[in-house]
Design an enzyme around this catalytic site. Structure first.
Site, short mmCIF file in Angstrom:
data_model
loop_
_atom_site.label_atom_id
_atom_site.label_comp_id
_atom_site.label_asym_id
_atom_site.label_seq_id
_atom_site.Cartn_x
_atom_site.Cartn_y
_atom_site.Cartn_z
N GLU A 164 25.98 88.18 67.80
CA GLU A 164 24.91 89.35 68.36
C GLU A 164 23.37 89.44 67.71
OE1 GLU A 164 26.23 93.38 68.37
OE2 GLU A 164 25.23 94.08 70.18
N GLY A 299 27.35 94.87 58.38
CA GLY A 299 28.66 94.82 57.61
C GLY A 299 29.58 94.39 58.33
N GLU A 302 31.52 93.78 66.24
CA GLU A 302 32.76 94.02 67.21
C GLU A 302 33.41 92.98 68.00
OE1 GLU A 302 29.82 95.30 67.33
OE2 GLU A 302 28.78 95.58 69.16
N ASN A 303 33.25 91.80 67.63
CA ASN A 303 33.87 90.67 68.59
C ASN A 303 35.18 91.29 69.09
OD1 ASN A 303 31.96 88.86 67.18
ND2 ASN A 303 33.08 89.21 65.43
N HIS A 335 34.26 102.76 63.74
CA HIS A 335 32.93 102.09 64.55
C HIS A 335 33.29 100.80 65.39
CE1 HIS A 335 28.64 101.72 65.09
NE2 HIS A 335 28.87 100.53 65.17
N GLU A 336 33.85 99.97 64.87
CA GLU A 336 33.94 98.62 65.19
C GLU A 336 35.00 98.67 66.44
OE1 GLU A 336 31.47 96.85 64.88
OE2 GLU A 336 30.85 97.55 62.96
N HIS A 339 33.78 100.28 69.70
CA HIS A 339 33.06 99.11 70.24
C HIS A 339 34.04 98.32 71.41
CE1 HIS A 339 28.74 99.49 69.14
NE2 HIS A 339 29.10 98.94 68.01
N GLU A 358 25.47 101.47 70.15
CA GLU A 358 25.59 101.61 68.86
C GLU A 358 25.54 103.31 68.62
OE1 GLU A 358 26.40 99.69 66.86
OE2 GLU A 358 25.85 97.89 67.94
#
Ligand code: ZN
Length: 894
Positions: A164, A299, A302-303, A335-336, A339, A358
């Site tokens: 990304e 950091g 989110e694959n 967070h990830e 996603h 985001e």
């Protein structure tokens, strides 16, 4: 704890097929011709079969791609994205017909490869077969390598991918835009002893010639190209079962014990999200892969099914991890993982709507942290996000949440405070307006309706309004399509029949165009919640003036709960009444009030005293996170007074008097069983008081440093970087060299990175120069050097900027391609020196295309607005300090 070393992710669970196995015809319909694209809309990919052989030692790889596609407009050529790839063959096989060979033309400029065939290709189904080779990068773009020392102290190299926004094209020829969703079969050949990880579990693995093995992963669901992932190396994997899925943390061998905190969090969050989103996590497993290194710009990524996170943000190492980092591990995972639904399952159609990813994930991260750790003060961080967003949104060069993105560089730059923190803040406001239950119903409908597809911002508003949030779309549209911040000016309030009554005048807050926005403000429909002596009322402003009537008579607090994205300008009387009741307000309102007050004072809407009175009224025993924020606000003011030693000394004395006792109370050493936010506040107090030369802190730092020379456990791990930070800041040549030797001899990448970056902290300019020179050598390591330069910039921005300008080509090699244009912005972040304005202007003209200059323009705007305000800010602050003496915690603290 048990580290289960699995060579393969062999989940016993059956792969859950996408809800709609999309037919070619259905895909044709979903391609939106109005979307911006860099590719001709003549063909659509449906499935990629990729076969990749990395040569990690040579930093190259070979690959083949067989792409099932549909030609939707007759054409002789097919244009795909490709960057830094070399093609050796191209063949096109029609569904019914003979294969034909194509010629290849590469365009480095547009990052495309065009394959031209001997005749016009009619509409229909084809397979495109390509053989190619590419580069393994040393920064996090495309397929990249991270070097580290393994458990035995030997040099080791692992490979990972980071795609990304637009770097999948460095790994595979592809339609590398989010709207071209497809399925992927990835096969990879790696050394037989290594572990390979991708989005899906392995379908098969067999040893082949040359000491290699071939791992074929299961077919992914329909997804965007930027979400594909591959990692391979000498890894361990620890796992748990959660909500019928396998969750895992993958890390370099021997580090499994450090993964337990992250693994537990992952297992805790997954069922919570299944429940919240109403759609269960659709993949059979979810890994989070820790990489030994760092990026200046992200950091974690989110694959889908295989999140990537740098070690310092994922692993909990008692030797070095601070309490703030432990909180960060949890919130980053939250967070990830958000996603996995918002971004991966449902994806924005184009980067214009990046904030849908985001802003939402940032909001969900905070909500999840508050849910599982209500004692961490994450509600204060929610207001912190708003303040951070407003810092940028008050400038002329801000942009709307939904913004125009037309180039790859603009897509990279779109990952900014507006997409994340303003997005989060606007969602917080809208959830509060809709009520949490209605909001969640809307989210569940949105996810169910758009699963495996792409959306635009309006799709979200329709779903939430449809769930019962009447009027939401109008408010949401005002806040996402217009830039800037509403300003609510409160008229004199009166007590009338048991109600507090006031007129609210709506305008626009600006840090650099106060007169202009006062004359021609933008206009918003703003939900305003207010309290007065116990009663509460919410209205939505419409037009320039609104009447507010709140049940109860008492000090009027506008934006109670701090959900609103606006600034509030009170009358001096109202401000005074709020100062008086400050100690009795909630932590959220205490922080929201002083941050709002200081922003208005700094921008010249009111005297400095109005903001300082609020900041000064924060009680000595405030919630630790509020105290931390107040300390930060005082610290920012201290930096603004740079060059005025007398004013700085007076301010430092005041901060010491107010917060020194809090540190005495907490003690220098972590206490068994203490509240987590106390453990969070301690390093902030040590760092701040160390900066203001508190003799007790200096002495303790010196004592610990001496002890640490011989005993590596002499400093508590959670405070190591804090204490060493105090030492590094005040270092002389001998101390600096002692730190340098420690850094050099530390094998663990996280601690090594931390120590090398500390070398850049020295106040002593000669030592800062040595740190910069060191960054240009191979000694620190490829992903550490840029961090040293950033570190120098905090105390010596001019030195760092001049150095980078003198070594631009070399420095660019130390930074991810996607982050290069923002590196300069980062270096000048903490400076208030207007002398940077012409330097930055020259830099942009020489190095950045006109379309890519926004981040630097934002710094220029900030420096310009500060330079007009600074003389007044200094004079008024000095006067306020004189009037209030240097003793904090005095009678005015209530
Ligand atoms: Zn994100």
């Amino acid at each position: 704890m048990k580290s289960s070393v699995l060579l393969l992710a062999t989940a016993a669970l059956a792969f859950v097929a996408p809800a709609t196995a999309q037919t070619a015809a259905a895909r044709v319909d979903t391609v939106d011709a109005s979307l911006p694209t860099q590719l001709p809309r003549t063909a659509i990919p449906h499935h990629y079969a990729l076969n990749v052989t990395p040569h990690a030692e040579r930093l190259t790889f070979d690959g083949t791609a067989a792409i099932d596609l549909e030609i939707i407009k007759p054409t002789r050529e097919l244009t795909l994205n490709a960057a830094d790839l070399t093609f050796s063959s191209a063949r096109l096989i029609p569904a019914n017909g003979a294969a034909m060979t194509g010629t290849t033309a590469i365009s480095a400029d547009t990052e495309t490869a065009t394959f031209t065939f001997p005749r016009v290709l009619p509409v229909g189904k084809y397979r495109l077969e390509l053989a190619y080779s590419g580069k393994i990068n040393t920064q996090a773009n495309g397929l990249f390598a991270l070097d580290y020392k393994n458990k035995e102290g030997k040099d080791a190299r692992a490979i990972y991918t980071q795609f990304e926004a637009a770097d999948a094209r460095r790994f595979m020829p592809s339609w590398d835009e989010p709207d071209y969703k497809a399925t992927f079969d990835l096969t990879v050949r790696v050394p037989a002893a290594q572990m390979a990880v991708s989005n899906m579990p392995a379908a098969s693995s067999r040893n082949i010639a040359g000491g290699l093995k071939e791992v074929r992963f299961q077919t992914t669901p329909t997804m965007s190209s930027y979400l594909l992932f591959l990692g391979a190396g000498d890894f361990d994997r620890v796992t748990k079962q959660a909500a019928g899925r396998e969750v895992g943390i993958v890390m370099t061998r021997g580090n499994g014990a450090k993964a337990q905190w992250a693994l537990d969090a992952e297992a805790q969050i997954l069922p919570f999200y299944n429940d919240y989103f109403g759609t269960p996590f659709p993949l059979p497993k979810l890994d989070n892969v820790a990489g030994p290194g760092q990026s200046q710009f992200f950091g974690a990524m989110e694959n889908w099914g295989a999140i990537f996170t740098f070690e310092s943000v994922l692993l909990d190492d008692p030797a070095i991890t601070s309490e703030a980092q432990r909180h960060g591990i949890f919130s980053t995972e939250a967070h990830e993982m958000a996603h996995q639904w918002f971004g991966d399952l449902v994806t924005m159609a184009w980067w214009d709507d990046l904030w849908l990813n985001e802003g939402f994930a940032s909001w969900m991260e905070n909500k999840t942290t508050r849910h599982f750790h209500p004692d961490w003060g994450a509600d204060i961080d929610r207001v912190g996000s708003r303040e951070e967003a407003m810092g940028l949104d008050a400038l002329n060069s801000t942009h709307p949440v939904v913004q125009e993105v037309r180039t790859v560089e603009q897509a990279n730059q779109a990952f900014d405070t507006i997409a994340y923190q303003k997005g989060e803040s606007v969602i917080s406001m809208l959830e509060s307006f809709a009520t949490p239950d209605v909001w969640r119903t809307g989210i569940q409908r949105y996810v169910a309706k758009h699963a495996y597809q792409n959306t635009r911002t309006g799709d979200l508003w329709s779903a939430v309004e449809g769930a019962g949030a009447r009027g939401l779309t109008a408010i949401a549209t005002d806040f996402t399509t217009q830039p800037g911040i509403p300003l609510i000016t409160v008229g004199a309030s009166q007590c009338v029949g048991g109600n507090t009554v006031a007129t609210l005048i709506q305008g626009q807050f600006s840090a650099d165009r106060r007169a202009e926005t006062a004359a021609r403000p933008l206009s918003w429909r703003v939900p305003v919640r207010a309290t007065a002596g116990g009663g509460e009322r919410q209205i939505v402003t419409a037009g320039p003036a609104s009447q507010l009537s709140v049940p109860g008579c008492g000090p009027l607090l506008v934006n109670a709960g701090q959900y609103g994205y606006f600034r509030t300008l009170y009358t001096p009387q109202q401000n005074g009444a709020l100062v008086a009741v400050m100690p009795r307000l909630s932590g959220v309102d205490q922080y929201g009030l002083f941050a709002n007050g200081m922003a208005l004072s700094l921008a010249g809407y009111q005297p400095m005293g109005a903001g300082l009175d609020l900041l000064n009224a924060v009680p000595a025993n405030a919630n630790a996170k509020v105290a931390q924020r107040a300390l930060g606000e005082w610290g920012d003011l201290y930096d603004l007074l740079d060059g005025d030693a007398k004013a700085q000394a007076a301010l430092a004395a005041r901060i010491e008097a107010a917060y020194g006792p809090r540190l005495t109370q907490l003690g220098f050493t972590p206490r068994q069983g203490e509240p987590s936010i106390d453990a969070l506040l301690r390093p902030s107090l040590i760092g701040a008081l160390g900066k203001y030369q508190d003799p007790r802190v200096q002495a303790e730092a010196a004592r610990l440093f001496a002890a640490w020379q011989t005993d590596p456990n002499a400093i508590p791990g959670s405070l190591k970087s804090t204490w060493l930070g105090v030492i590094a800041r005040n270092a002389d040549a001998a101390t600096w060299e002692a730190l340098h030797q420690k850094a050099k001899g530390t094998p663990g990448i996280v601690e090594r990175t931390s120590l090398y970056q500390l070398l850049g902290r020295a106040q002593d300019e000669a030592l800062a120069r040595r740190a910069l020179d060191l960054a240009m050598t191979a000694e620190p390591g490829k992903t550490i050097s840029a961090g040293i330069i950033t570190s120098v910039a905090a105390a010596h921005p001019r030195l760092a900027v001049d150095f980078v300008l003198g070594h631009l080509t070399q420095v660019n090699q130390l930074i991810d391609i996607s982050g290069r244009s923002r590196f300069m912005q980062r270096l000048v972040q903490s400076s208030h020196d207007p002398a940077f304005i012409p330097i930055l202007e020259n830099y942009t003209t020489a190095n950045l295309k006109p379309t890519d200059r926004k981040p630097i323009q934002q710094v220029i705007d900030r420096l310009r607005s500060e330079s007009t305000q600074l003389p007044r800010v200094r004079t008024e602050t000095t006067q306020w300090l004189q009037a209030h003496g240097s003793a904090g915690g005095g009678s005015e603290r209530g």
